[in-house]
Design an enzyme around this catalytic site. Structure first.
Site, PDB file in Angstrom:
ATOM      1  N   CYS A  50     -10.890 104.276  22.540  1.00  0.00           N
ATOM      2  CA  CYS A  50     -10.829 103.319  21.310  1.00  0.00           C
ATOM      3  C   CYS A  50      -9.721 102.695  21.917  1.00  0.00           C
ATOM      4  O   CYS A  50      -8.970 102.896  22.728  1.00  0.00           O
ATOM      5  CB  CYS A  50      -9.581 104.683  20.486  1.00  0.00           C
ATOM      6  SG  CYS A  50      -9.756 106.012  19.577  1.00  0.00           S
ATOM      7  N   ALA A  51     -10.534 101.143  21.533  1.00  0.00           N
ATOM      8  CA  ALA A  51      -9.703 100.177  22.440  1.00  0.00           C
ATOM      9  C   ALA A  51      -7.714 100.168  21.719  1.00  0.00           C
ATOM     10  O   ALA A  51      -6.848  99.802  22.919  1.00  0.00           O
ATOM     11  CB  ALA A  51     -10.028  98.650  21.904  1.00  0.00           C
TER      12      ALA A  51
END
Length: 136
Positions: A50-51
């Site tokens: 996930c960013a």
């Protein structure tokens, strides 16, 4: 295979024509979630891929799957809330049978999330599926 809470979310999305309104609704869903304690924001609960920073804390009680989660990004916090409507309260054996891409596709999310957000959403779904599969 979805539950009434998710079907209600689908109806809400159908009612909200504008994507800005849908995004606002998703963000509001995330804001309405109980906060995740700092003690649970640890490497073991962090979702890689996930960013944003994302933590998921699954629980299985009497064969029923639930989870809590948090993110440092408002839209991702809302996506966690969307996943909760899809998975929370399901028998653990059914969690792995849920076709999350198809269900989320009913919301139109696939077409309106950035590539990074889509990757993060897939990573969260995969973590949920792995947890459930390990418990079956």
């Amino acid at each position: 295979m979805t539950n009434p809470a998710f079907e209600e979310l689908v109806e809400t999305f159908e009612f909200l024509d504008d994507w800005e309104d849908r995004y606002r609704h998703v963000i509001d869903m995330g804001r309405a979630m109980d906060p995740l304690e700092d003690a649970l924001r640890v490497p073991a609960t962090k979702v890689e891929g996930c960013a944003s920073q994302v933590w998921l804390v699954p629980q299985i009680n009497d064969g029923v799957f639930t989870f809590r989660g948090a993110s440092d990004a408002m839209i991702v916090q809302g996506l966690i809330a969307v996943l909760r409507t899809l998975y929370d309260g399901q028998p653990v054996g059914d969690v792995v049978k849920i076709d999350a891409p198809a269900a989320l596709g009913r919301l139109g999310l696939n077409d309106h999330l950035s590539a990074q957000r889509s990757n993060g959403l897939r990573a969260m779904v995969e973590r949920i599926r792995q947890t459930a599969a390990a418990a079956v």
